[in-house]
Design an enzyme around this catalytic site. Structure first.
Site, PDB file in Angstrom:
ATOM      1  N   GLU A 117       0.832  -1.216   0.000  1.00  0.00           N
ATOM      2  CA  GLU A 117       0.000   0.000   0.000  1.00  0.00           C
ATOM      3  C   GLU A 117       0.859   1.256   0.000  1.00  0.00           C
ATOM      4  O   GLU A 117       1.894   1.319   0.677  1.00  0.00           O
ATOM      5  CB  GLU A 117      -0.900  -0.009   1.237  1.00  0.00           C
ATOM      6  CG  GLU A 117      -1.745   1.246   1.407  1.00  0.00           C
ATOM      7  CD  GLU A 117      -2.445   1.300   2.756  1.00  0.00           C
ATOM      8  OE1 GLU A 117      -3.363   2.119   2.895  1.00  0.00           O
ATOM      9  OE2 GLU A 117      -2.074   0.527   3.658  1.00  0.00           O
TER      10      GLU A 117
ATOM     11  N   LYS B 202      -9.528   2.842  -3.234  1.00  0.00           N
ATOM     12  CA  LYS B 202     -10.026   2.355  -1.959  1.00  0.00           C
ATOM     13  C   LYS B 202     -11.372   2.983  -1.636  1.00  0.00           C
ATOM     14  O   LYS B 202     -11.539   4.210  -1.697  1.00  0.00           O
ATOM     15  CB  LYS B 202      -9.011   2.669  -0.853  1.00  0.00           C
ATOM     16  CG  LYS B 202      -9.372   2.077   0.506  1.00  0.00           C
ATOM     17  CD  LYS B 202      -8.275   2.362   1.525  1.00  0.00           C
ATOM     18  CE  LYS B 202      -8.593   1.731   2.879  1.00  0.00           C
ATOM     19  NZ  LYS B 202      -7.561   2.034   3.886  1.00  0.00           N
TER      20      LYS B 202
ATOM     21  N   CYS C 292      -5.510  -2.221   2.760  1.00  0.00           N
ATOM     22  CA  CYS C 292      -5.419  -2.095   4.209  1.00  0.00           C
ATOM     23  C   CYS C 292      -6.601  -2.774   4.895  1.00  0.00           C
ATOM     24  O   CYS C 292      -6.906  -3.934   4.624  1.00  0.00           O
ATOM     25  CB  CYS C 292      -5.293  -0.622   4.591  1.00  0.00           C
ATOM     26  SG  CYS C 292      -4.871  -0.344   6.327  1.00  0.00           S
TER      27      CYS C 292
END
Length: 535
Positions: free
Chosen positions: A286, A350, A407
């Site tokens: 990430e 995301k 995440c």
């Protein structure tokens, strides 16, 4: 034991709440990395006895509040002991965030404990003196955990079902009932010993514990049978997961851009072990770069030069959209696919951002920024969320369709493939990709808990999980939850591994989501009502 149960039930005031807090904190030992299931049994047994006292000689309406306080204190203790490691994030830039450490370490568990208070209160309304009160507690906590995972953006971290969901045999039932179904089972099993001290006749005294033991044995036997031989691998795919182990305080400094790119490329180009094939796909974690890679053709060219012909890179990276004149561009936390020619061929933005970590919640944004405060990740204005309606499968040449998560998106059961459940695709995903950066939390239980929760998504969906973390733990997990390869924490390294194949036909949970959990809640509610005797 009956004398001990009676003493616990007679506690009042701060003594009752103090014991509830301690019991909840003890229950956190059932979570990773400890995995001590008896701790949750002790914690929930004490909880039953405390509710016995809170509900005694009171009408249903009058017992709701004292049961709520017991549940809040129990949840406060459980979450404080299980989430203390969040404080590490406040120390990364201590000069700016140290003042807020108590809000994260104490304030968050204090607030989330309200969900447990609501669950205990609901259980108290159904409370009785017999074994049916175990079903009432499973109904209350099961519903509360589902709410905790969905309301106010949701935070299902360390739901009680993870006590069963970290054991390879016991986790297999998650393929049908998911994390929240496991939570109901965990409460039924771990609260059952409370009746050993309170049952009036042998059937009431020993029956629940005997049933819990039989249930655990049945789950283990089912899990052992379901595991079977090792899963097959996808032909022609060899993954390399790069774990650079960059310190968080250095990761986002633009002056480190050259060194960071060089480190990634060097780790990606290291030769495989003797006799092992060359990687076909490279994965970086990430937010790999302290700059916008899409706007840096020189960096893209260097990356392309570091890839072998036919190789593809899948990497986390910040992405900016095309803003109108005079407007600030929106920044997304993204996953990008980069070909050997340096072209970005696909992206995923995301969707589920971390409040206060990646953005400031809407009602507080203006106020906090006026005070000079910001989110942890130093992006002007914070990250923007990707469109949930536009969430889609990531296309990576040479790989099956990829369900991308970034995440903590991987901790949300049922959210890996939200669109796929409504309209099954003719070309279903073949893996879950999770890129993450756990450097915020150092060598604490946090990264280990994160891995355990992501691992359960593989079992629920019947898909292999590929997890690449900046500081670790990176891993490849097959669709039955077996870890086929992993790295140590806080180590600069790389991991070469085959890609396990998905389960053909998927899983019941993958098709129906939380339907089984809802039926389990209804069964617990029915059992609590039918078996009820006045408390």
């Amino acid at each position: 034991m009956p004398r001990l149960a009676a003493r616990v039930a007679r506690l009042t005031g701060w003594r009752r709440l103090g014991l509830a807090w301690v019991a909840g904190a003890l229950g956190a030992l059932a979570m990773p990395p400890y995995g001590w299931l008896p701790a949750l049994a002790v914690a929930l047994t004490v909880a039953v006895w405390l509710i016995d006292g809170a509900a005694a000689d009171r009408s249903a309406a009058r017992r709701a509040w004292p049961c709520f306080l017991v549940g809040w204190a129990w949840g406060f203790g459980y979450l404080t002991a299980g989430l203390w490691w969040l404080g590490s994030a406040f120390l990364v830039e201590a000069d700016e965030f140290l003042w807020a450490l108590p809000l994260g370490v104490i304030g968050l568990p204090f607030g989330l404990g309200l969900f447990y208070g609501a669950g205990f209160s609901a259980a108290g309304l159904l409370w009785s003196r017999g074994p049916a009160r175990i079903a009432a507690l499973a109904f209350g906590i099961g519903g509360a955990e589902w709410l905790r995972g969905h309301l106010f953006t949701g935070f299902p971290w360390n739901a009680l079902g993870l006590a069963l969901g970290q054991n390879l045999w016991l986790m297999q039932i998650a393929a049908a009932i998911g994390l929240y179904g496991l939570t109901v089972l965990a409460v039924l099993v771990c609260a059952a010993p409370a009746t050993l001290a309170t049952g009036r006749v042998p059937r009431e005294r020993y029956g629940p514990s005997a049933a819990a033991a039989i249930l655990l044995a049945a789950l283990a036997l089912y899990g052992a049978e379901r595991l079977g031989p090792a899963d097959l691998s996808v032909t022609g795919v060899r993954l390399r997961l790069v774990q650079p182990n960059l310190p968080q305080d250095a990761k986002f400094r633009p002056e480190n851009r050259e060194d960071i790119v060089d480190r990634y490329i060097e780790l990606s180009r290291r030769p495989p072990a003797s006799g092992e094939p060359e990687p076909t796909h490279i994965v970086w974690p990430e937010s790999a770069f302290p700059f916008l890679i899409q706007r840096d053709p020189d960096a893209l060219a260097r990356i392309a030069a570091g890839l072998a012909p036919g190789q593809h890179l899948v990497t986390g990276a910040a992405r900016a959209d095309a803003a109108l004149p005079g407007e600030r561009p929106r920044i997304f936390n993204a996953v990008m696919v980069i070909g050997a020619d340096g072209t970005i061929t696909d992206t995923y933005d995301k969707v589920h951002l971390v409040p206060f970590g990646e953005y400031l919640p809407g009602p507080l944004d203006g106020i906090l920024r006026a005070l000079g405060l910001r989110q942890f990740v130093a992006i002007p204005g914070g990250f923007s969320a990707g469109s949930l309606a536009g969430q889609r499968i990531l296309a990576v040449p040479g790989l099956p369709p990829v369900a991308a998560t970034i995440c903590y998106e991987a901790i949300f059961p049922g959210a890996i493939l939200p669109a796929g459940r409504a309209a099954p695709s003719a070309d279903p995903p073949g893996l879950i990709l999770n890129v993450t950066n756990d450097a915020w939390f150092g060598d604490t239980p946090g990264p280990r808990q994160h891995l355990a929760q992501a691992r359960l998504r593989a079992v629920e969906e019947g898909l292999p999980l590929v997890r690449d973390a900046n500081t670790g733990i990176s891993a490849v997990i097959d669709p039955h939850g077996r870890i086929t390869a992993r790295t140590p924490l806080d180590t600069e390294t790389w991991l070469d591994a085959d890609l396990p194949a998905r389960i053909v036909g998927g899983t019941l949970y993958g098709q129906f989501g939380d339907a089984a959990f809802v039926l389990m809640l209804a069964a617990c509610l029915g059992g609590a009502v039918v078996g009820r005797r006045p408390a």
